[in-house]
Write a protein that holds these residues in place. Structure first.
Motif, PDB file in Angstrom:
ATOM      1  N   ILE A  39       0.844  -1.131   0.109  1.00 13.99           N
ATOM      2  CA  ILE A  39       0.685   0.134  -0.364  1.00 13.99           C
ATOM      3  C   ILE A  39       0.487   1.082   0.200  1.00 13.99           C
ATOM      4  CG2 ILE A  39      -1.609   1.271   1.353  1.00 13.99           C
ATOM      5  CD1 ILE A  39      -2.960  -1.510   2.501  1.00 13.99           C
ATOM      6  N   MET A  40       0.706   2.043  -1.150  1.00 15.12           N
ATOM      7  CA  MET A  40       1.350   3.746  -0.807  1.00 15.12           C
ATOM      8  C   MET A  40      -0.002   4.151  -1.937  1.00 15.12           C
ATOM      9  SD  MET A  40       3.647   2.014  -4.277  1.00 15.12           S
ATOM     10  CE  MET A  40       3.263   0.273  -3.194  1.00 15.12           C
ATOM     11  N   GLY A  41       1.234   5.712  -1.773  1.00 13.12           N
ATOM     12  CA  GLY A  41       0.650   7.289  -2.163  1.00 13.12           C
ATOM     13  C   GLY A  41       0.501   6.922  -3.589  1.00 13.12           C
ATOM     14  N   ARG A  42      -0.038   8.033  -4.476  1.00  8.96           N
ATOM     15  CA  ARG A  42      -0.172   7.913  -5.619  1.00  8.96           C
ATOM     16  C   ARG A  42       0.841   7.840  -6.600  1.00  8.96           C
ATOM     17  NH1 ARG A  42      -5.451  11.947  -5.469  1.00  8.96           N
ATOM     18  NH2 ARG A  42      -4.139  12.686  -3.194  1.00  8.96           N
ATOM     19  N   ARG A  43       2.175   8.724  -5.494  1.00  6.81           N
ATOM     20  CA  ARG A  43       3.661   9.336  -6.100  1.00  6.81           C
ATOM     21  C   ARG A  43       4.296   7.688  -6.617  1.00  6.81           C
ATOM     22  NH1 ARG A  43       4.765  15.761  -3.675  1.00  6.81           N
ATOM     23  NH2 ARG A  43       2.886  16.313  -4.628  1.00  6.81           N
ATOM     24  N   GLU A  44       4.163   7.609  -5.002  1.00  7.81           N
ATOM     25  CA  GLU A  44       5.156   6.241  -5.174  1.00  7.81           C
ATOM     26  C   GLU A  44       4.645   5.621  -6.098  1.00  7.81           C
ATOM     27  OE1 GLU A  44       5.323   8.100  -0.532  1.00  7.81           O
ATOM     28  OE2 GLU A  44       3.648   7.723  -2.313  1.00  7.81           O
ATOM     29  N   PHE A  45       2.877   4.893  -6.462  1.00  7.80           N
ATOM     30  CA  PHE A  45       2.618   4.029  -7.672  1.00  7.80           C
ATOM     31  C   PHE A  45       3.345   4.555  -8.146  1.00  7.80           C
ATOM     32  CE2 PHE A  45      -0.243   2.860  -9.934  1.00  7.80           C
ATOM     33  CZ  PHE A  45      -0.806   2.160 -11.054  1.00  7.80           C
ATOM     34  N   ILE A  46       3.446   5.594  -9.118  1.00  4.30           N
ATOM     35  CA  ILE A  46       3.428   6.106 -10.443  1.00  4.30           C
ATOM     36  C   ILE A  46       5.399   5.438 -10.586  1.00  4.30           C
ATOM     37  CG2 ILE A  46       4.593   7.530 -11.798  1.00  4.30           C
ATOM     38  CD1 ILE A  46       1.619   9.263 -10.369  1.00  4.30           C
ATOM     39  N   ARG A  47       5.881   5.514  -9.419  1.00  2.00           N
ATOM     40  CA  ARG A  47       7.378   5.303 -10.053  1.00  2.00           C
ATOM     41  C   ARG A  47       7.643   4.089  -9.571  1.00  2.00           C
ATOM     42  NH1 ARG A  47      10.224   7.749  -4.164  1.00  2.00           N
ATOM     43  NH2 ARG A  47      11.824   6.629  -5.189  1.00  2.00           N
TER      44      ARG A  47
END
Length: 283
Positions: free
Chosen positions: A243-251
């Motif tokens: 589970i992660m934030g949107r920015r981390e998911f994009i990376r």
């Protein structure tokens, strides 16, 4: 200390948005969309000598006393600060930027702008485990003594104020105020969900070790590893869930794309996460 400063700044941003939305768009049009502000607008129509800002302070102080006697200290210092902050800010605006009439003369347009700005501010305050007082305190009292669901109690209290607005300003403004109450609820829910949204990512990849290390070392997030068997291939596979934030998911998505374009990835939006580096249960 840093967390407290951040909370203070965020709550004050929310307070400012609530006050500005109400003062510049809702109050000039007599749109009593619930809360202490809505009740103050109605009372002001009968007692114009008392400004809306003064009335809001009086209403909130009375409600605080009733709340202390009826339900104890459960609503917290942040709620006291936020509700009085909105009241005092409106009182200051009345002194330095007096407004006598609608800015545009377009009732529906100003209702929408007022609700978007003030509702956005309320959502920010609610997200910090506080509230702007007024209706929320009434709702908690109704919940304790009449066992009415909190959401229904808030709606009941707000709609009661819009009915009072009908007696003060006529059915047209009362109906617009009711519409504002309904839209406000949707806006608050949507913004709170957006502020708290995270991504739950499930990954099956032949490069599982590289992905796991990237999540831990580069994104500084944890993950859970499951053993699984492919239903079609009958092969043993490792499934990574994180589970992660949107920015981390994009990376992460870009990284997986560079090392394993055959990876199988599913993504779900998660609106509340507690513990292990995310929000606390009491915040």
């Amino acid at each position: 200390m840093g967390r407290k400063v951040r909370d203070f700044i965020v709550i004050n941003l929310g307070i400012a948005m609530v006050a500005l939305g109400m003062y510049f768009f809702l109050m000039p049009n007599n749109l009593a969309t619930g809360g202490a502000n809505g009740l103050a607008i109605v009372i002001n129509s009968f007692i114009p000598a008392l400004s809306v800002g003064i009335l809001m302070i009086i209403i909130n102080l009375v409600l605080f006393i009733v709340a202390f006697l009826a339900i104890g200290k459960n609503f917290g210092i942040k709620t006291i600060y936020s509700s009085l902050g909105v009241s005092f800010m409106i009182l200051i605006l009345e002194k330095i930027i007096p407004i006598q009439k609608s800015i545009t003369g377009e009732l529906f347009l100003e209702l929408i702008f007022g609700i978007i700005i003030s509702g956005g501010g309320m959502a920010i305050v609610f997200n910090e485990n506080a509230s702007t007082g007024g209706t929320d305190i009434i709702a908690k009292i109704l919940n304790k003594f009449f066992h009415i669901n909190l959401g229904k109690a808030v709606l009941l209290a707000d709609l009661s104020i819009t009915v009072m607005a009908g007696f003060a300003f006529g059915p047209r403004l009362s109906m617009f105020s009711m519409l504002g109450v309904i839209i406000n609820g949707f806006i608050i829910d949507s913004i709170i969900e957006g502020l708290n949204m995270n991504k739950q990512v499930t990954i099956i990849s032949s490069k599982y070790e590289e992905v796991r290390k990237y999540i831990i070392e580069e994104l500084e997030k944890s993950s859970t590893i499951y053993e699984a068997i492919g239903g079609f291939s009958d092969e043993n596979k490792k499934v990574i869930v994180s589970i992660m934030g949107r920015r981390e998911f994009i990376r992460l998505k870009n990284f997986i794309n560079t090392i394993d374009q055959d990876a199988f990835v599913t993504v779900n939006n998660i609106y509340e996460v507690f513990g292990n580096g995310f929000g606390s249960f009491t915040h």
